[in-house]
Structures are given as structure tokens and as C-alpha cells.
Design a protein around this motif. Structure first.
Motif, PDB file in Angstrom:
ATOM      1  N   GLN A  61       1.014  -1.340  -0.031  1.00  0.00           N
ATOM      2  CA  GLN A  61      -0.363  -0.208   0.008  1.00  0.00           C
ATOM      3  C   GLN A  61       1.026   0.963  -0.207  1.00  0.00           C
ATOM      4  O   GLN A  61       1.754   0.927   0.215  1.00  0.00           O
ATOM      5  CB  GLN A  61      -0.895  -0.199   1.010  1.00  0.00           C
ATOM      6  N   ILE A  62      -0.202   2.257  -0.561  1.00  0.00           N
ATOM      7  CA  ILE A  62       0.805   3.578  -0.269  1.00  0.00           C
ATOM      8  C   ILE A  62       0.123   4.881   0.450  1.00  0.00           C
ATOM      9  O   ILE A  62      -1.269   5.109   0.473  1.00  0.00           O
ATOM     10  CB  ILE A  62       1.284   4.247  -1.929  1.00  0.00           C
ATOM     11  N   GLN A  63       0.587   4.977   1.946  1.00  0.00           N
ATOM     12  CA  GLN A  63      -0.782   5.883   2.614  1.00  0.00           C
ATOM     13  C   GLN A  63       0.464   6.984   3.519  1.00  0.00           C
ATOM     14  O   GLN A  63       1.328   6.676   3.782  1.00  0.00           O
ATOM     15  CB  GLN A  63      -1.057   3.978   3.368  1.00  0.00           C
ATOM     16  N   THR A  64      -0.666   7.525   3.974  1.00  0.00           N
ATOM     17  CA  THR A  64      -0.074   8.182   5.310  1.00  0.00           C
ATOM     18  C   THR A  64       0.291   7.483   6.263  1.00  0.00           C
ATOM     19  O   THR A  64      -1.204   7.014   7.348  1.00  0.00           O
ATOM     20  CB  THR A  64      -1.437   9.366   5.218  1.00  0.00           C
ATOM     21  N   LYS A  65       1.122   7.287   7.328  1.00  0.00           N
ATOM     22  CA  LYS A  65       1.644   7.244   8.660  1.00  0.00           C
ATOM     23  C   LYS A  65       1.831   8.044   9.661  1.00  0.00           C
ATOM     24  O   LYS A  65       2.221   9.202   9.254  1.00  0.00           O
ATOM     25  CB  LYS A  65       2.857   6.024   8.360  1.00  0.00           C
ATOM     26  N   TYR A  66       2.041   7.952  10.450  1.00  0.00           N
ATOM     27  CA  TYR A  66       1.666   8.084  11.946  1.00  0.00           C
ATOM     28  C   TYR A  66       3.082   8.663  12.617  1.00  0.00           C
ATOM     29  O   TYR A  66       2.188   6.930  13.009  1.00  0.00           O
ATOM     30  CB  TYR A  66       0.517   8.785  12.707  1.00  0.00           C
ATOM     31  N   ARG A  67       3.687   8.922  13.692  1.00  0.00           N
ATOM     32  CA  ARG A  67       4.317   9.323  14.281  1.00  0.00           C
ATOM     33  C   ARG A  67       4.591  10.341  15.437  1.00  0.00           C
ATOM     34  O   ARG A  67       4.908  11.338  14.851  1.00  0.00           O
ATOM     35  CB  ARG A  67       5.648   7.989  14.106  1.00  0.00           C
ATOM     36  N   ASP A  68       4.090  10.221  16.581  1.00  0.00           N
ATOM     37  CA  ASP A  68       4.554  11.441  17.143  1.00  0.00           C
ATOM     38  C   ASP A  68       5.658  12.001  17.264  1.00  0.00           C
ATOM     39  O   ASP A  68       6.173  11.325  18.482  1.00  0.00           O
ATOM     40  CB  ASP A  68       4.107  11.283  18.479  1.00  0.00           C
ATOM     41  N   GLU A  69       6.687  12.303  16.649  1.00  0.00           N
ATOM     42  CA  GLU A  69       7.789  12.733  17.017  1.00  0.00           C
ATOM     43  C   GLU A  69       7.819  13.915  18.229  1.00  0.00           C
ATOM     44  O   GLU A  69       7.403  14.466  18.047  1.00  0.00           O
ATOM     45  CB  GLU A  69       8.435  13.502  15.164  1.00  0.00           C
ATOM     46  N   ALA A  70       9.120  13.600  18.619  1.00  0.00           N
ATOM     47  CA  ALA A  70       9.024  14.583  20.155  1.00  0.00           C
ATOM     48  C   ALA A  70       9.921  16.053  19.767  1.00  0.00           C
ATOM     49  O   ALA A  70       9.257  16.969  19.715  1.00  0.00           O
ATOM     50  CB  ALA A  70      10.033  14.024  20.548  1.00  0.00           C
ATOM     51  N   ARG A  71      10.731  16.016  17.878  1.00  0.00           N
ATOM     52  CA  ARG A  71      11.009  17.211  17.447  1.00  0.00           C
ATOM     53  C   ARG A  71      10.116  16.588  16.678  1.00  0.00           C
ATOM     54  O   ARG A  71      12.900  16.733  15.678  1.00  0.00           O
ATOM     55  CB  ARG A  71      12.769  17.313  18.170  1.00  0.00           C
ATOM     56  N   PRO A  72       9.680  17.484  15.613  1.00  0.00           N
ATOM     57  CA  PRO A  72       9.618  17.352  14.059  1.00  0.00           C
ATOM     58  C   PRO A  72      10.747  17.957  13.896  1.00  0.00           C
ATOM     59  O   PRO A  72      10.914  19.482  13.845  1.00  0.00           O
ATOM     60  CB  PRO A  72       8.370  17.707  13.639  1.00  0.00           C
ATOM     61  N   ARG A  73      11.667  17.803  12.561  1.00  0.00           N
ATOM     62  CA  ARG A  73      12.073  19.159  11.965  1.00  0.00           C
ATOM     63  C   ARG A  73      12.756  18.426  10.294  1.00  0.00           C
ATOM     64  O   ARG A  73      12.482  17.518  10.122  1.00  0.00           O
ATOM     65  CB  ARG A  73      14.176  19.342  12.534  1.00  0.00           C
ATOM     66  N   SER A  74      13.177  19.419   9.889  1.00  0.00           N
ATOM     67  CA  SER A  74      14.064  18.966   8.009  1.00  0.00           C
ATOM     68  C   SER A  74      12.637  18.764   7.811  1.00  0.00           C
ATOM     69  O   SER A  74      12.261  18.529   6.551  1.00  0.00           O
ATOM     70  CB  SER A  74      14.898  18.178   8.490  1.00  0.00           C
ATOM     71  N   GLY A  75      11.916  19.663   7.310  1.00  0.00           N
ATOM     72  CA  GLY A  75      10.461  19.783   6.832  1.00  0.00           C
ATOM     73  C   GLY A  75       9.542  18.227   6.661  1.00  0.00           C
ATOM     74  O   GLY A  75       9.831  17.620   7.927  1.00  0.00           O
ATOM     75  N   VAL A  76       9.723  18.100   5.763  1.00  0.00           N
ATOM     76  CA  VAL A  76       9.403  16.305   5.115  1.00  0.00           C
ATOM     77  C   VAL A  76      10.038  15.296   5.333  1.00  0.00           C
ATOM     78  O   VAL A  76       9.585  14.417   5.085  1.00  0.00           O
ATOM     79  CB  VAL A  76       9.189  16.421   3.947  1.00  0.00           C
ATOM     80  N   LEU A  77      11.297  16.064   5.921  1.00  0.00           N
ATOM     81  CA  LEU A  77      12.025  14.464   5.464  1.00  0.00           C
ATOM     82  C   LEU A  77      12.082  13.999   7.228  1.00  0.00           C
ATOM     83  O   LEU A  77      11.668  12.852   7.054  1.00  0.00           O
ATOM     84  CB  LEU A  77      13.892  15.518   6.118  1.00  0.00           C
ATOM     85  N   ARG A  78      11.593  15.020   8.751  1.00  0.00           N
ATOM     86  CA  ARG A  78      11.211  14.172   9.739  1.00  0.00           C
ATOM     87  C   ARG A  78       9.485  15.161  10.051  1.00  0.00           C
ATOM     88  O   ARG A  78       9.692  15.758  10.835  1.00  0.00           O
ATOM     89  CB  ARG A  78      12.071  13.756  10.864  1.00  0.00           C
TER      90      ARG A  78
END
Length: 564
Positions: free
Chosen positions: A138-155
Motif C-alpha cells: 500500500q501507499i498510505q499516510t503513516k503517523y508517528r508522534d515525533e518529539a522534535r519534528p524537523r527538516s521539513g518533510v524529512l522528519r
């Protein structure tokens, strides 16, 4: 007939300056060029140009997955708790998991990955060996509650991912399915125009017998990898191994206790004794699922806690605190030595080999011991590669000094084995009429991350520079400004579109030629066709965005060139 997109009608707003919070090149340029906009921390909106690039990456992935017999499905993103309780990952994911409750108080999660659900689907749909092997994706949206999302769409906290799973009745079948995915990934990344390395990796909490990562070298990368300049060895630093080589035939004197006041660190000890840090043994205390464990490494090396955690997964590894020393007379803070640690499990790096002698803690305040020999004065319970890898460490394959680099993980493939099949009792009826436990592989590609990786690798000082396979258009036609130039630009755009060429045409009125040229460089379509000063003669200028090469062509010549 291909689409002709007129910028006068396109929702795109380019920016002259970098966003204040942007640190990486891809973050800066994807925002400035109007491909994405930040909605919230780690959450991004894909604007029309960005959506085209994202879909082009997904298209390449689909085509190559279909080519190896993959069947596309779409699973829900909102998932019940129970399957993840069964696998243990409801707890293992910890704070990374987005957890929600419905109006009745039942627990759900937003899927970070779908091994459990795919296993249940195959259990429901496949009952015989005749139904296997099967590859689902499948190609789908995944979710992870990153503590420090950064670097744009990289993380980000949500991201596009292709995840696929193979199901086989034999280990040999798993190896074949793994090989099919490996080859498909090589084709995908080659078509996308990515520079990449295939490196050995550790399976960690995923489990399984084999694991490889596909890494795109980039300064913005969060992964560190090594490769050997003399052979084809390459690995994530967490997977680098060091051979255990016992030292034989060397006589060491008896253990000698040393008076070493105020030397609780390797640095103070080495300075006090006038020795190299490499002559000392560092003993780091950690807790593994709450149990105190000592980890021994040479004094001039650091313990890689991430690497240690991968080795011991799914156990939780954390550093000890001052409270952990209370009531433990056998643990003297700053002066711990492996000799006499009868109640503590002792893990050591292979560099602490049998027959090696060390200066280490004497398990007494302000005291150290010399000539403490591994195998004579203490035993190692488990050997694990746990040091932070350094440039120049010997290649495990040939011994040459390793080179290090930063990279973006764009793909990861695992031979999972029967971990999830055991959890959910995934059996099919075998040829002999008896149940056969199915074996699995898990294979991921970061689709949105691949967009950022391409931006990192292909951009230059002027802006983005997409490979044609993923670019939002094949050619960016620029009308320099006057009515005649706009008329010619629109005419050649329609003819190119009729010939199957995807066109982005800048027909905006009231925008200066300088801004249009700057935007064409920033947006990064591979070819730029300008209706400029010789428009009255029907002559255009074609510029290669990557090389900067220019040539003047008639309309007919331009169409012929761009439809090749």
C-alpha cells in the motif's frame, strides 16, 4: 495529450527568502518554490506542484512493485488497539504512537506501520499453500508522534510511505521474495535519479534474520553510515561489527590496586596516571528493563546507546541515575570495575577480548586497579558491538580504514521470519495436509521522504533541479513579458501538450521577466523554454536547468527536441 498548466491560474506563491525555521536545503527550497506549506509542527500541506512530484514518485514505486507481482491494497489509518497489544507494540512504540479513544472509550491508534493488520488479512484470506506466495503493498499516510519534528518533510509527524509484505511457506521462499524487493528498490531509486547506497542494518525491534537499508547520501541525513574504499562493504554504523580476537601468549602481572583520588572520569584517571585513555576500561552502567547492567568499552571509545538499544530490543535501555546506587555497596560511582561484579550482568565490546589487560575501577572510592585481565580476573557475559564507530575503524571484510558519511534513509527491507505469524497463528494447509507456519518479509519506502532526498541531492544555488521522471512538468515555458512573447509561449505550449509533453507555462501578466526567470530556476523543471527577444522571428531559447546549456530553436525544432 498532456496537461498544459498556466501559472496565471496555478496556486503557487514563491518566496525570495528562506523560512526562518528552515535548517535543511530541502526544507528551504520546497517552501520557497511553493511545493509545500507548514500546517503545524511536523504536519505539511502538499500544494499543487508538490502533489505532482509526490504522485510521480508514487507512480514509479507502483510500477516497479506491480512488476514483481505485488498487489496493491489500502488499509485504514485508524486501527484498533488489540492487534498491537498482541504483538507488544502498543507499549513498545511508547510516545511515538498516536493514541485515540472513540466516544465509547475504546482505544485506537493512527498506524505507524501495518505488519499486524496485513498478517490478519492474509490469515483471513489465505488457507492453503496454493494461495501463497503473495506480496501485498500500500501507499498510505503513516503517523508517528515525533518529539522534535524537523527538516521539513524529512522528519514529520505524518508522512507518505509504501509498505509491502511478503508471505511464503518456506524460508527459501522468503529469501526469494526479499531478493525481488531488493531488485525492485534498485530499479525504483535508479528511475527516481537518486544516488543511494545499500547498507547492512540491524533488525532491532522488527526482528528477523536479515535487514538492509537504502541510504541517500546527503548533508541533511540523520543516519550515519560507513563504506570501505577498498571493497564493497557498507553498513549503518549500528550494524558495523568488530571481530573478537583473543590475545594469547602475553603474560600480565597480578592485579595492582592504585590510589587515584578524585578521578571518577576516564579523562581525570588518564591524566593522573600519565597513560593513554585507550589503556583504561570504561564501564557504563545502564538499566535494561529496570535491571542494572554494566557495559565495558576501551576508555578512548564511547558507548553508542542507540546501537546498544538495537541489540537488546525490544528491551528498554536507559542510563542509571544517582538513586540507582542507593543500597548497592557493590557499585561505587565513578570507580566501577568488572572484577567482583557478581550480581551484575557484564556486556563488553569485542575490543575487550580475552587476554587483554586494563586499568579500571577497583570498586572502591578513589581506587583503581591495574593489570585487570579479561578472562582471568573477570568474565564477559555477552559480547556486543556497542562502541560509536569512528572514521578509520577497520573494515570487517578487509581491514581497510572505513569512511563515514551522512545519509537519508529512503528504504528498508527486512526478513521478518515468523514473528508476526507466531503472534497471530498464521498457518496454511501444506502439501502434506498439515498446517505450515507462514514466514514474512517487510519492506518500506519513504515516498514523501524520497521527494526531500531528491531535493537535497539535486538542488543547486539557484533552486530545485528535478529529474524528469518526478518533475511536475517536462518543460517550463517562460513568456518574457510582451503580448507577442506571451502569444508565442502559449502557442508552443499547446503544441507541446498535444505532442504528449507536460508543460508549465509562465503567462502571468504584470510579472517582470527577471522574476519569471528566477522562479523558473527555483521551481526546477528540467527544461526551460523562453519566448524572448526573438519571438517575432519565431525563435525560442531552450535552457537545460541542470547544465545551464542554452540554444536557440525554432518552434518546430523545440517541439522535436522536447518530444524525444
Amino acid at each position: 495529450m498532456a496537461q498544459v498548466q498556466r501559472m496565471s491560474r496555478l496556486m503557487v506563491k514563491t518566496l525570495r527568502d528562506d523560512p526562518a525555521d528552515a535548517e535543511t536545503l530541502s526544507h528551504k527550497l520546497l517552501v520557497r518554490a511553493g511545493y509545500v506549506r507548514r500546517t503545524s509542527a511536523g504536519i505539511w500541506t502538499w500544494l499543487p506542484l508538490g502533489k505532482k512530484v509526490l504522485e510521480n514518485v508514487a507512480r514509479v514505486v507502483r510500477e516497479e512493485m506491480d512488476a514483481i507481482g505485488g498487489q496493491e491494497v489500502l488499509l485504514p489509518a485508524l486501527l484498533p488497539r488489540e492487534p498491537y497489544d498482541a504483538s507488544g507494540r502498543w507499549d513498545e512504540y511508547g510516545d511515538l504512537l498516536f493514541r485515540v479513544k472513540d466516544r465509547k472509550g475504546a482505544d485506537y491508534l493512527l498506524g505507524p506501520t501495518h505488519e499486524e493488520i496485513f498478517t490478519q488479512i492474509v490469515k483471513d484470506q489465505c488457507s492453503s499453500y496454493k494461495d501463497l506466495p503473495v506480496i501485498l503493498y500500500q501507499i498510505q499516510t503513516k503517523y508517528r508522534d515525533e518529539a522534535r519534528p524537523r527538516s521539513g518533510v524529512l522528519r514529520g509527524r505524518e508522512f507518505q510511505m509504501k509498505d509491502s509484505y511478503s508471505f511464503d511457506t518456506t524460508d527459501e521462499g522468503l529469501v526469494e521474495s526479499y531478493g525481488l524487493h531488493r531488485e525492485a528498490y534498485q530499479k525504483i531509486f535508479a528511475r527516481l535519479g537518486l544516488d543511494y547506497r545499500i547498507v547492512s542494518a540491524v533488525s532491532g525491534a522488527m526482528g528477523g534474520s536479515a535487514s538492509e537499508e537504502f541510504l541517500a547520501p546527503a548533508a541533511a541525513g540523520e543516519d550515519t553510515f560507513v563504506d570501505c574504499p577498498a571493497c564493497d562493504y557498507a553498513a549503518n554504523t549500528e550494524a558495523v561489527t568488530f571481530a573478537l580476537t583473543p590475545v594469547e601468549g602475553v603474560e600480565h602481572g597480578p592485579v595492582e590496586e592504585l590510589d587515584t583520588p578524585d578521578t571518577p572520569t576516564i579523562e581525570t584517571l588518564a591524566e593522573h596516571l600519565g597513560v593513554s585513555a585507550s589503556a583504561t576500561l570504561k564501564n557504563l552502567l545502564v538499566k535494561v528493563d529496570g535491571e542494572i547492567v554494566a557495559v565495558g568499552v576501551p576508555g578512548d571509545r564511547e558507548v553508542d546507546l542507540g546501537k546498544l538499544g538495537e541489540h537488546l530490543a525490544p528491551a528498554v535501555v536507559e542510563l542509571v541515575t544517582a538513586e540507582d546506587f542507593v543500597g548497592r555497596a557493590d557499585l561505587v560511582r565513578g570507580y566501577v570495575g568488572p572484577q567482583g561484579l557478581d550480581k551484575v550482568r557484564y556486556i563488553a565490546d569485542p575490543r575487550v577480548a580475552p587476554g587483554t589487560a586494563w586499568i579500571t575501577g577497583a570498586n572502591k572510592a578513589d581506587k583503581h586497579a591495574r593489570n585487570v585481565v579479561c578472562g582471568r580476573d573477570f568474565e564477559v557475559d555477552d559480547y556486543l558491538d556497542v562502541v560509536v564507530v569512528e572514521e578509520g575503524d577497520p573494515c570487517p571484510a578487509c581491514g581497510t580504514g572505513l569512511k563515514m558519511g551522512r545519509a537519508i534513509e529512503i528504504g528498508h527491507i527486512f526478513q521478518l521470519g515468523r514473528k508476526y505469524a507466531d503472534t497471530f497463528q498464521l498457518d496454511v494447509l501444506g502439501q502434506n495436509g498439515k498446517p505450515v507456519r507462514v514466514t514474512m518479509g517487510s519492506y518500506g519506502i519513504g515516498v514523501s521522504r524520497a521527494v526531500a532526498a531528491l531535493a537535497e541531492q539535486s538542488a543547486d544555488s539557484q533552486g530545485l533541479c528535478w529529474p524528469r521522471e518526478v518533475a511536475p512538468a517536462d518543460v517550463h515555458v517562460v513568456a518574457a513579458g510582451k503580448a507577442l512573447q506571451t502569444e508565442l509561449a502559449l502557442d508552443v505550449s499547446e503544441k507541446l501538450g498535444a505532442a504528449g509533453v507536460r508543460v508549465l507555462v509562465d503567462d502571468r501578466a504584470g510579472v517582470s521577466p527577471g522574476v519569471k526567470f528566477t522562479d523558473s530556476e527555483l521551481i526546477g523543471v528540467p527544461q526551460i523554454l523562453v519566448a524572448g527577444r526573438r519571438s517575432a522571428e519565431g525563435v525560442l531559447e531552450l535552457k537545460d536547468r541542470r547544465t545551464g546549456e542554452r540554444e536557440e530553436l525554432t518552434v518546430a525544432e523545440a517541439i522535436a527536441r522536447l518530444t524525444v
